[in-house]
Design a protein around this motif. Structure first.
Motif, PDB file in Angstrom:
ATOM      1  N   VAL A 120       0.782  -1.207   0.066  1.00 44.23           N
ATOM      2  CA  VAL A 120      -0.047   0.107   0.048  1.00 44.23           C
ATOM      3  C   VAL A 120       0.791   1.338  -0.068  1.00 44.23           C
ATOM      4  CG1 VAL A 120      -1.660   1.297   1.360  1.00 44.23           C
ATOM      5  CG2 VAL A 120      -1.723  -1.180   1.473  1.00 44.23           C
ATOM      6  N   SER A 121       0.727   2.288  -0.927  1.00 43.87           N
ATOM      7  CA  SER A 121       1.353   3.494  -0.743  1.00 43.87           C
ATOM      8  C   SER A 121       0.340   4.628  -0.794  1.00 43.87           C
ATOM      9  CB  SER A 121       2.363   3.470  -1.860  1.00 43.87           C
ATOM     10  OG  SER A 121       1.765   3.479  -3.129  1.00 43.87           O
ATOM     11  N   VAL A 122       0.925   5.825  -0.148  1.00 41.98           N
ATOM     12  CA  VAL A 122       0.005   7.093  -0.042  1.00 41.98           C
ATOM     13  C   VAL A 122       0.686   7.931  -0.729  1.00 41.98           C
ATOM     14  CG1 VAL A 122      -0.933   8.516   1.555  1.00 41.98           C
ATOM     15  CG2 VAL A 122      -1.153   6.128   2.182  1.00 41.98           C
ATOM     16  N   ASP A 123       0.101   8.715  -1.616  1.00 42.14           N
ATOM     17  CA  ASP A 123       0.994   9.760  -2.444  1.00 42.14           C
ATOM     18  C   ASP A 123       2.407   9.296  -2.841  1.00 42.14           C
ATOM     19  OD1 ASP A 123      -1.238  11.537  -2.746  1.00 42.14           O
ATOM     20  OD2 ASP A 123      -0.591  12.566  -0.939  1.00 42.14           O
ATOM     21  N   GLY A 124       2.503   7.900  -2.994  1.00 38.08           N
ATOM     22  CA  GLY A 124       3.736   7.487  -3.869  1.00 38.08           C
ATOM     23  C   GLY A 124       4.606   7.074  -2.593  1.00 38.08           C
ATOM     24  N   LYS A 125       4.230   7.434  -1.538  1.00 38.73           N
ATOM     25  CA  LYS A 125       5.264   6.687  -0.046  1.00 38.73           C
ATOM     26  C   LYS A 125       4.535   5.308   0.358  1.00 38.73           C
ATOM     27  CE  LYS A 125       5.536  11.092   1.605  1.00 38.73           C
ATOM     28  NZ  LYS A 125       5.529  12.075   2.692  1.00 38.73           N
ATOM     29  N   SER A 126       5.461   4.418   0.183  1.00 32.87           N
ATOM     30  CA  SER A 126       4.933   2.905   0.967  1.00 32.87           C
ATOM     31  C   SER A 126       4.700   3.133   2.348  1.00 32.87           C
ATOM     32  CB  SER A 126       6.252   2.235   0.656  1.00 32.87           C
ATOM     33  OG  SER A 126       5.889   0.934   0.808  1.00 32.87           O
ATOM     34  N   ILE A 127       3.586   2.504   2.887  1.00 33.72           N
ATOM     35  CA  ILE A 127       3.326   2.210   4.184  1.00 33.72           C
ATOM     36  C   ILE A 127       3.121   0.824   4.440  1.00 33.72           C
ATOM     37  CG2 ILE A 127       2.129   4.479   4.238  1.00 33.72           C
ATOM     38  CD1 ILE A 127      -0.581   3.084   4.320  1.00 33.72           C
ATOM     39  N   GLU A 128       3.083   0.535   5.771  1.00 32.81           N
ATOM     40  CA  GLU A 128       2.852  -0.908   6.103  1.00 32.81           C
ATOM     41  C   GLU A 128       1.355  -1.265   5.972  1.00 32.81           C
ATOM     42  OE1 GLU A 128       3.216  -3.039  10.417  1.00 32.81           O
ATOM     43  OE2 GLU A 128       4.866  -1.537  10.262  1.00 32.81           O
ATOM     44  N   VAL A 129       1.201  -2.431   5.496  1.00 30.07           N
ATOM     45  CA  VAL A 129      -0.211  -3.123   5.344  1.00 30.07           C
ATOM     46  C   VAL A 129      -0.754  -3.248   6.593  1.00 30.07           C
ATOM     47  CG1 VAL A 129      -1.571  -5.092   4.208  1.00 30.07           C
ATOM     48  CG2 VAL A 129       0.553  -4.133   3.084  1.00 30.07           C
ATOM     49  N   GLU A 130      -1.870  -2.981   6.964  1.00 29.45           N
ATOM     50  CA  GLU A 130      -2.606  -3.072   8.245  1.00 29.45           C
ATOM     51  C   GLU A 130      -3.973  -3.648   7.948  1.00 29.45           C
ATOM     52  OE1 GLU A 130      -2.960  -0.044  11.483  1.00 29.45           O
ATOM     53  OE2 GLU A 130      -1.546   1.110   9.957  1.00 29.45           O
ATOM     54  N   ILE A 131      -4.070  -4.951   8.348  1.00 27.29           N
ATOM     55  CA  ILE A 131      -5.534  -5.591   8.281  1.00 27.29           C
ATOM     56  C   ILE A 131      -6.104  -5.368   9.465  1.00 27.29           C
ATOM     57  CG2 ILE A 131      -6.755  -7.733   7.376  1.00 27.29           C
ATOM     58  CD1 ILE A 131      -5.256  -6.506   4.919  1.00 27.29           C
ATOM     59  N   GLU A 132      -7.292  -5.029   9.390  1.00 24.82           N
ATOM     60  CA  GLU A 132      -7.771  -5.164  10.984  1.00 24.82           C
ATOM     61  C   GLU A 132      -9.522  -5.407  10.754  1.00 24.82           C
ATOM     62  OE1 GLU A 132      -8.709  -0.458  11.582  1.00 24.82           O
ATOM     63  OE2 GLU A 132      -6.833  -0.989  12.049  1.00 24.82           O
ATOM     64  N   GLY A 133     -10.284  -5.019  11.636  1.00 26.31           N
ATOM     65  CA  GLY A 133     -11.786  -5.229  11.540  1.00 26.31           C
ATOM     66  C   GLY A 133     -11.869  -6.507  12.537  1.00 26.31           C
ATOM     67  N   ASN A 134     -13.286  -7.039  12.772  1.00 27.87           N
ATOM     68  CA  ASN A 134     -13.162  -8.177  13.557  1.00 27.87           C
ATOM     69  C   ASN A 134     -13.314  -9.355  13.029  1.00 27.87           C
ATOM     70  OD1 ASN A 134     -15.631  -7.934  12.253  1.00 27.87           O
ATOM     71  ND2 ASN A 134     -16.765  -7.560  14.196  1.00 27.87           N
ATOM     72  N   ASP A 135     -13.021  -9.402  11.519  1.00 26.69           N
ATOM     73  CA  ASP A 135     -12.952 -10.710  10.768  1.00 26.69           C
ATOM     74  C   ASP A 135     -11.793 -10.354   9.551  1.00 26.69           C
ATOM     75  OD1 ASP A 135     -13.520 -13.492  10.171  1.00 26.69           O
ATOM     76  OD2 ASP A 135     -15.165 -12.805   9.195  1.00 26.69           O
ATOM     77  N   ASN A 137     -11.417  -8.158   7.696  1.00 22.61           N
ATOM     78  CA  ASN A 137     -12.552  -7.661   6.776  1.00 22.61           C
ATOM     79  C   ASN A 137     -11.877  -6.235   6.381  1.00 22.61           C
ATOM     80  OD1 ASN A 137     -13.451  -7.073   9.294  1.00 22.61           O
ATOM     81  ND2 ASN A 137     -15.360  -6.625   8.571  1.00 22.61           N
ATOM     82  N   ILE A 138     -10.956  -5.531   7.176  1.00 22.53           N
ATOM     83  CA  ILE A 138     -10.832  -4.230   6.906  1.00 22.53           C
ATOM     84  C   ILE A 138      -9.461  -3.725   6.734  1.00 22.53           C
ATOM     85  CG2 ILE A 138     -10.787  -1.656   8.106  1.00 22.53           C
ATOM     86  CD1 ILE A 138     -13.516  -2.958   7.351  1.00 22.53           C
ATOM     87  N   LEU A 139      -9.038  -3.154   5.738  1.00 26.95           N
ATOM     88  CA  LEU A 139      -7.438  -2.561   5.067  1.00 26.95           C
ATOM     89  C   LEU A 139      -7.600  -0.995   5.761  1.00 26.95           C
ATOM     90  CD1 LEU A 139      -4.757  -2.670   3.997  1.00 26.95           C
ATOM     91  CD2 LEU A 139      -6.075  -1.757   2.029  1.00 26.95           C
ATOM     92  N   ASN A 140      -6.857  -0.716   6.871  1.00 24.73           N
ATOM     93  CA  ASN A 140      -6.696   0.661   7.462  1.00 24.73           C
ATOM     94  C   ASN A 140      -5.448   1.278   6.576  1.00 24.73           C
ATOM     95  OD1 ASN A 140      -6.966   2.794   9.113  1.00 24.73           O
ATOM     96  ND2 ASN A 140      -5.063   2.185  10.086  1.00 24.73           N
ATOM     97  N   VAL A 141      -5.586   2.482   6.029  1.00 26.67           N
ATOM     98  CA  VAL A 141      -4.503   2.995   5.253  1.00 26.67           C
ATOM     99  C   VAL A 141      -4.334   4.511   5.928  1.00 26.67           C
ATOM    100  CG1 VAL A 141      -4.104   4.160   3.203  1.00 26.67           C
ATOM    101  CG2 VAL A 141      -5.010   1.966   2.962  1.00 26.67           C
ATOM    102  N   ASP A 142      -3.334   4.477   6.900  1.00 23.04           N
ATOM    103  CA  ASP A 142      -3.099   5.873   7.837  1.00 23.04           C
ATOM    104  C   ASP A 142      -2.116   6.661   6.681  1.00 23.04           C
ATOM    105  OD1 ASP A 142      -3.819   5.607  10.235  1.00 23.04           O
ATOM    106  OD2 ASP A 142      -2.116   4.241  10.742  1.00 23.04           O
ATOM    107  N   LEU A 143      -2.765   8.059   6.868  1.00 17.87           N
ATOM    108  CA  LEU A 143      -2.283   8.844   5.738  1.00 17.87           C
ATOM    109  C   LEU A 143      -1.214   9.721   6.584  1.00 17.87           C
ATOM    110  CD1 LEU A 143      -5.880  10.382   4.740  1.00 17.87           C
ATOM    111  CD2 LEU A 143      -4.663   8.693   3.525  1.00 17.87           C
ATOM    112  N   PHE A 144      -0.248  10.151   5.762  1.00 18.31           N
ATOM    113  CA  PHE A 144       0.904  10.785   6.349  1.00 18.31           C
ATOM    114  C   PHE A 144       0.559  12.234   7.070  1.00 18.31           C
ATOM    115  CE2 PHE A 144       2.872   8.167   3.304  1.00 18.31           C
ATOM    116  CZ  PHE A 144       3.831   7.381   4.209  1.00 18.31           C
ATOM    117  N   GLN A 145      -0.604  12.799   6.640  1.00 12.47           N
ATOM    118  CA  GLN A 145      -1.333  13.880   7.053  1.00 12.47           C
ATOM    119  C   GLN A 145      -2.704  14.032   6.651  1.00 12.47           C
ATOM    120  OE1 GLN A 145       1.341  16.810   4.654  1.00 12.47           O
ATOM    121  NE2 GLN A 145      -0.315  17.637   3.668  1.00 12.47           N
TER     122      GLN A 145
END
Ligand SMILES: [Zn+2]
Length: 506
Positions: A120-135, A137-145
């Motif tokens: 996963v990357s945000v505005d071209g910068k790579s971030i860690e893949v974070e799978i969450e949710g209770n099953d 079932n959710i990908l969380n994408v943290d934005l740099f700002q």
């Protein structure tokens, strides 16, 4: 000279006056006129998807670049995406297949499906893949700002999905490969959080925002592709056929592949309606039903603004499924009358799901009840179908009463409330009786209360005010109150919250 000058001056003044008048009229027209799809699409997020299907191992690899637009009134520091294919994985807590339907869905035994996010990357910068949710079932994408209202961010997700051998929205059978809910799609942000409902077996538990799609699909060249949107180009690369597709202002994107499809099409008021099928000796009537449904609902509620609409026969466990510009019709529907009824029902969803969206997990009756009732309305305006509206309503009423009595005698009490989350129903049966059957009876009673003319006027109002957004029950109530000039809160309350006594109805 002087006179001529004067005449010229007068002529110039007159020309200037006429031009101003013309501009004023054009401005007034554009201010009052309907917004085009192009206008609407300007302010939406855009999903750019590029995927390749490999039939040898049933995988779809792809890259999704979302130009995500913050259309909420709050700043966002992250964006969450649904990972619906994970509901098909081995060991999922919430399964889209109920125990009752297990053997029907998995004709060759259980087969797992899933989505794997590799980067996963945000505005071209790579971030860690974070799978969450209770099953998972959710990908969380943290934005740099944080992104402020009206601002955008580019999110790139590289993924691979495994298609299960399951005759479901996402999965394959002997005739078709169904790609419904196959890619990461952004959750709706509401009341300070992203809505993250699980993909269970009750209803169509999906909720998303209207967005634009540019999609490239690459697959073996002996497949025929049915998809949402307009297919813009086809080329052959390394034995694969590559199709580019664009769809503006739609709530989701789906496609179906088959080597067995025949295709017939007809143009109605600028919309190309296509029927993708196999084993249908009445193919022309099936197509015609889709055409008539588009025409009828356009006249009743407001026009269908897209270029295409595809009715697709598929391997599918339920009767049908709605996606924007494309609907599944199951090849297991027993009678041809029912098959046609499913075509009409799924077509009505283009209005009450695709264009006027709603949270199908919280207010299933709002789209299913209205869609079922719209389906009944279709038969008022179209002859040649074996449906009598009053018979159908009477059958709904008696089966609903019978269901409530049996349910009460088995479980001790019967909860008639329609305002429940899909996961709060005891099973598919209770969900269906409350959302569809009681839903139809509710809209029938609403029409009788408001009068046919006002009922149609209110639905037109509801469509116009809420298209391309997500509506809530209050929006429907407000359209009816504005139209009828009556306070209908008590009426809606008694039906939605279950206090109405159905035995006295009719
Ligand atoms: Zn439906």
């Amino acid at each position: 000279m002087k006179d001529i000058f004067k005449v010229k001056n007068k002529f110039r003044l007159l020309t200037a006056f006429c031009l101003s008048l013309l501009f004023f009229c054009l401005f007034a027209l554009s201010a009052c006129g309907e917004k085009t799809l192009e206008d609407i699409s300007q302010n939406l997020s855009t999903y750019n998807l590029s995927v390749t299907f490999d039939e040898s191992d049933n995988t779809l690899c792809g890259t999704e670049t979302v130009n995500y637009k913050n259309n909420y009134e709050t700043t966002l520091s992250c964006v969450k995406f649904h990972l619906y294919p994970n509901a098909f994985r081995q060991g999922a807590t919430y399964s889209p297949v109920s125990l009752r339907n297990f053997d029907k869905a998995y004709e060759n035994g259980f087969s797992a499906g899933e989505i794997d996010i590799s980067s996963v990357s945000v505005d071209g910068k790579s971030i860690e893949v974070e799978i969450e949710g209770n099953d998972e079932n959710i990908l969380n994408v943290d934005l740099f700002q944080e992104i402020f209202p009206g601002e955008g961010v580019s999110i790139q997700i590289v993924f691979e999905v495994l298609l299960p051998n399951c005759v479901h929205r996402f999965g394959y059978g002997d005739n078709t490969y169904n790609f419904g809910n196959f890619y990461p799609i952004a959750c709706v942000f509401e009341n300070g959080e992203f809505v993250q409902d699980n993909y269970g077996s009750n209803g169509d538990p999906f909720y998303s925002e209207t967005a634009n799609y540019n999609v490239t699909i690459s697959c073996d060249d002996d497949f025929t592709l049915a998809s949402s949107g307009t297919q813009k180009s086809k080329s052959v690369e390394n034995g694969n056929i590559v199709t580019t597709i664009s769809a503006s202002a739609v709530r989701d994107f789906a496609f179906v592949l088959s080597k067995k499809f025949s295709v017939i099409s007809e143009n109605v008021d600028g919309v190309t309606v296509s029927y993708y099928y196999y084993d249908d000796e009445n193919a022309l009537k099936s197509l015609q039903t889709g055409v008539k449904a588009i025409k009828t609902f356009s006249n009743l509620f407001g026009s269908y603004p897209y270029e295409t609409y595809s009715v697709v026969k598929t391997n599918f466990i339920h009767g049908g499924m709605e996606y924007p510009n494309l609907v599944y019709i199951s090849d297991t529907v027993e009678s041809y009358d029912d098959y046609l009824n499913v075509i009409v029902h799924e077509t009505a969803h283009q209005w009450w799901y695709n264009m006027v969206g709603s949270n199908a997990c919280e207010y299933a009756w709002l789209d299913e009840g209205l869609t079922e009732f719209s389906t009944l309305m279709f038969y008022r305006y179209n002859d040649g179908y074996n449906v009598v509206e009053s018979d159908s309503l009477n059958a709904s009423l008696s089966s609903y009463i019978l269901f409530s009595e049996i349910y009460e005698s088995v479980y001790g009490n019967f909860d008639a409330s329609m305002s429940r989350n899909v996961n709060d129903f005891s099973g598919e049966m209770e969900y269906t009786y409350i959302s569809y059957v009681k839903g139809v009876l509710f809209f029938d009673n609403l029409e009788k209360t408001a009068g046919e003319k006002n009922f149609l006027k209110a639905l037109k109002h509801y469509f116009k005010e809420n298209k391309f957004t997500n509506a809530i029950p209050d929006d429907l109530i407000s359209s009816f109150e504005v139209t009828t000039k009556r306070n209908l809160e008590g009426f809606f309350n008694s039906w939605i919250n279950g206090k109405v006594i159905l035995q006295n109805y009719h």
